[in-house]
Design a protein around this motif. Sequence first.
Motif, PDB file in Angstrom:
ATOM      1  N   PHE A 256       0.859  -1.324  -0.281  1.00 18.33           N
ATOM      2  CA  PHE A 256       0.297   0.345  -0.111  1.00 18.33           C
ATOM      3  C   PHE A 256       0.729   0.986   0.129  1.00 18.33           C
ATOM      4  O   PHE A 256       0.341   2.128  -0.358  1.00 18.33           O
ATOM      5  CB  PHE A 256      -0.672  -0.117   0.876  1.00 18.33           C
ATOM      6  CG  PHE A 256      -1.545  -0.719   1.068  1.00 18.33           C
ATOM      7  CD1 PHE A 256      -3.341  -1.307   0.407  1.00 18.33           C
ATOM      8  CD2 PHE A 256      -2.226  -3.018   1.698  1.00 18.33           C
ATOM      9  CE1 PHE A 256      -4.471  -1.962  -0.237  1.00 18.33           C
ATOM     10  CE2 PHE A 256      -3.141  -3.011   1.772  1.00 18.33           C
ATOM     11  CZ  PHE A 256      -3.887  -2.920   1.228  1.00 18.33           C
ATOM     12  N   ARG A 260      -0.628   2.473  -5.776  1.00 18.44           N
ATOM     13  CA  ARG A 260      -1.326   0.999  -5.793  1.00 18.44           C
ATOM     14  C   ARG A 260      -0.986   0.654  -7.154  1.00 18.44           C
ATOM     15  O   ARG A 260      -1.074   1.287  -7.852  1.00 18.44           O
ATOM     16  CB  ARG A 260      -2.012   1.182  -4.795  1.00 18.44           C
ATOM     17  CG  ARG A 260      -2.102   1.320  -4.250  1.00 18.44           C
ATOM     18  CD  ARG A 260      -4.303   1.864  -3.132  1.00 18.44           C
ATOM     19  NE  ARG A 260      -4.648   2.448  -4.439  1.00 18.44           N
ATOM     20  CZ  ARG A 260      -6.135   2.632  -4.242  1.00 18.44           C
ATOM     21  NH1 ARG A 260      -7.065   1.960  -3.629  1.00 18.44           N
ATOM     22  NH2 ARG A 260      -6.491   3.799  -5.124  1.00 18.44           N
ATOM     23  N   HIS A 309      -4.915  -2.691   8.001  1.00 16.50           N
ATOM     24  CA  HIS A 309      -5.339  -2.734   6.560  1.00 16.50           C
ATOM     25  C   HIS A 309      -6.333  -2.971   6.288  1.00 16.50           C
ATOM     26  O   HIS A 309      -6.786  -2.698   5.231  1.00 16.50           O
ATOM     27  CB  HIS A 309      -3.860  -3.292   6.242  1.00 16.50           C
ATOM     28  CG  HIS A 309      -2.488  -2.275   6.546  1.00 16.50           C
ATOM     29  ND1 HIS A 309      -2.094  -1.545   5.482  1.00 16.50           N
ATOM     30  CD2 HIS A 309      -1.731  -2.757   7.522  1.00 16.50           C
ATOM     31  CE1 HIS A 309      -1.055  -1.692   6.153  1.00 16.50           C
ATOM     32  NE2 HIS A 309      -0.521  -1.893   7.403  1.00 16.50           N
ATOM     33  N   LYS A 311      -8.939  -1.337   6.415  1.00 19.62           N
ATOM     34  CA  LYS A 311      -9.938  -0.007   5.376  1.00 19.62           C
ATOM     35  C   LYS A 311      -8.708   0.076   4.381  1.00 19.62           C
ATOM     36  O   LYS A 311      -9.903   0.928   3.316  1.00 19.62           O
ATOM     37  CB  LYS A 311      -9.434   1.098   6.317  1.00 19.62           C
ATOM     38  CG  LYS A 311      -8.182   1.271   6.807  1.00 19.62           C
ATOM     39  CD  LYS A 311      -7.959   2.773   7.987  1.00 19.62           C
ATOM     40  CE  LYS A 311      -6.957   3.106   8.337  1.00 19.62           C
ATOM     41  NZ  LYS A 311      -5.597   2.229   8.969  1.00 19.62           N
ATOM     42  N   ASP A 312      -7.358  -0.330   4.432  1.00 24.35           N
ATOM     43  CA  ASP A 312      -6.772  -0.006   2.683  1.00 24.35           C
ATOM     44  C   ASP A 312      -7.301  -1.358   1.960  1.00 24.35           C
ATOM     45  O   ASP A 312      -7.149  -0.713   1.361  1.00 24.35           O
ATOM     46  CB  ASP A 312      -5.812  -0.608   2.948  1.00 24.35           C
ATOM     47  CG  ASP A 312      -4.967   0.689   3.711  1.00 24.35           C
ATOM     48  OD1 ASP A 312      -5.134   1.409   3.758  1.00 24.35           O
ATOM     49  OD2 ASP A 312      -4.169   0.309   4.901  1.00 24.35           O
ATOM     50  N   GLN A 315     -10.624   0.168   0.616  1.00 22.38           N
ATOM     51  CA  GLN A 315     -10.393   1.134   0.067  1.00 22.38           C
ATOM     52  C   GLN A 315     -10.677   0.746  -1.654  1.00 22.38           C
ATOM     53  O   GLN A 315     -11.117   1.118  -3.039  1.00 22.38           O
ATOM     54  CB  GLN A 315      -9.474   3.009   0.414  1.00 22.38           C
ATOM     55  CG  GLN A 315      -9.550   3.516  -0.454  1.00 22.38           C
ATOM     56  CD  GLN A 315     -10.378   4.585  -0.646  1.00 22.38           C
ATOM     57  OE1 GLN A 315     -11.537   4.426   0.759  1.00 22.38           O
ATOM     58  NE2 GLN A 315     -11.292   5.290  -1.492  1.00 22.38           N
TER      59      GLN A 315
END
Length: 624
Positions: A256, A260, A309, A311-312, A315
Amino acid sequence: MFWKFDLHTTSHIDQLLDREDVTLRELMEEDDVLQECKAQNRRLLLFLSQDHCMQELVSLITTEPPADLEERSRFKFPNIACELLTSDVSIINDKLGGEESLLEMLYRFLEQDPPLNPLLASFFSKTIGNLIARKTEQVITFLKKKEGFIGLVLKHIDASAMMDLLLRLISCVEPAPLRQEVLHWLNEEKLVQRLTELIHTGKDEERQSNASQTLCDIIRLSRDQANQMQENMEADPLLAVLESQESVAGLLKNMFEGERSEASIVNGTQVLLTLLETRRLEGLMDLYSQGYERSYTVNSSILNAIEPHLKDFQQLLLDPPKKSAILTTVGVLEQPLGNARLHVARLVAALLQTSAPSICQELCNLSTMDLLLDLFFKYSWNNFLHFQVELCVAAILNHPSSEERPSPVETGRTSSLLSSVCKVLMLLLNYFHIHLHKCQLVQRILDAWEENDKIQAEGGTRRGNMGHLTRISNMVVQNLEKGPVQAQITDLIKELPEDCRGRWESFVDETLRETNRRNTVELVSTHNMHSSSEDDDMESPFPNDLSLQQAFSDYQIQQMTANFVDQFGFNDEEFMCVCAQANAAAFEACCKERIRQFDDAEEEEDIWEEKEMNYATQAKSRTR
């Protein structure tokens, strides 16, 4: 008599070896040179093991052939040389593994600038790998003296043969103490960390892919060998590093950090999935069935590193790496799902299977399941995604409730341990209920089904996700009737608006039941089957093929009696007699079947009655 003739064929290789000026190339031109080598042809092996021959063989597998040669024959001699060097003949293994000058020639192949010729790289890897298995101590000692060996291998990791070489070092070294020594050496060389660094946005995609695959294979090999180890054996240091929170966090940071890219996301996620797969439970009851003798839960350090991570990954589902539109069989797809989002769905399904409360709570807070269902209905033709969403729903629904817990007598463990497990289960049930409530699973099923029915009524095509939607609907119904989260689903149905609840009941009683009926294969007796005709009451005048097949099958089985061996040796005349009898019986049955079709209650002329026939009538009948 046959012994008057000498049928032994002398190999042309022996004739060539009779010449004092014979060359290695001349011998390699012979088609049976490899066969003679493996057959331990003493004269050939003595010739091949000479210094100049061994040097030429090694040179052939490490030197690029001249470019002006015909492409079909460029790598003929390098290929034969590799086969000779890896023929697993002790005299060649001893010579190649015992002569440091030959090992140096091999090693210099790694010192070339990338990219390596992939075919030569495979020859090199195969040769070194054979020596690792057969001359382990000599080769390991030689490689450990080379300080830059691991760096050179990783420099050429874009060639898959280098990946194979690393895996041979991990899996082919025996005995166990020497293998442990090699693992510690590789760990001191920071192999895991250096491979992880290659999974980065700025790196070549081929290097990223091979580095990821190498890490996945190391995890699987190390776990397989750990399961076979004795209890007093030392743990695998490479696996310990891979499962550490620091290592997993470093991998996620590379994935990340900065811009990306789909390659780094996919390759990194594959490593995470491998870390989760071996110790993942299909249900918590498996934990009880093992009696806590071994830990089958996922290492908490892995989950602790992944949780920040989530939440990554969320996204990524919302804003994936950009991809251009593609033309599919159902039209142009302006925004494809992409491999990155598919791997995120796989990761979410694997994380839900771990039943980790903190992970489940965070996924609930992020509404990840709601987003996956959005993608499920948006990409109605992506069955890879549909399957992962189905796994997510199954993970939410198929977890045991407190009533299904075993007693302390069954587990043989303390009540305090069971108490802590019960608390975890209750937390999970609460989180799963939140999952079901927030994503409005029932309403989505009803809306999607009604929309599909409308499309089909207007002449459109049935949506590609309807099969998975049927399975998900059946899972909800089954758990509503009896299941681990029956109470939660019952409450969920009660909380629905009255009109929606009525729609659901109608859907379950009518639409879903009819769909399941159509999807069920019914076994029908073949005796009641007949061909369709204008008159349904009239049976077909032709015998049932299935009946004839059954009769023949019965005939075959009848022959397989206890004295089958005694009956097996009948002569040709008996065999023809048996076949004739069988054919006559089948023919007679066929005739009777046909005759029966013409039976009539009224008295009519018997068309089969024997009558005197003259020659002319018979000839006419034949002509007709």
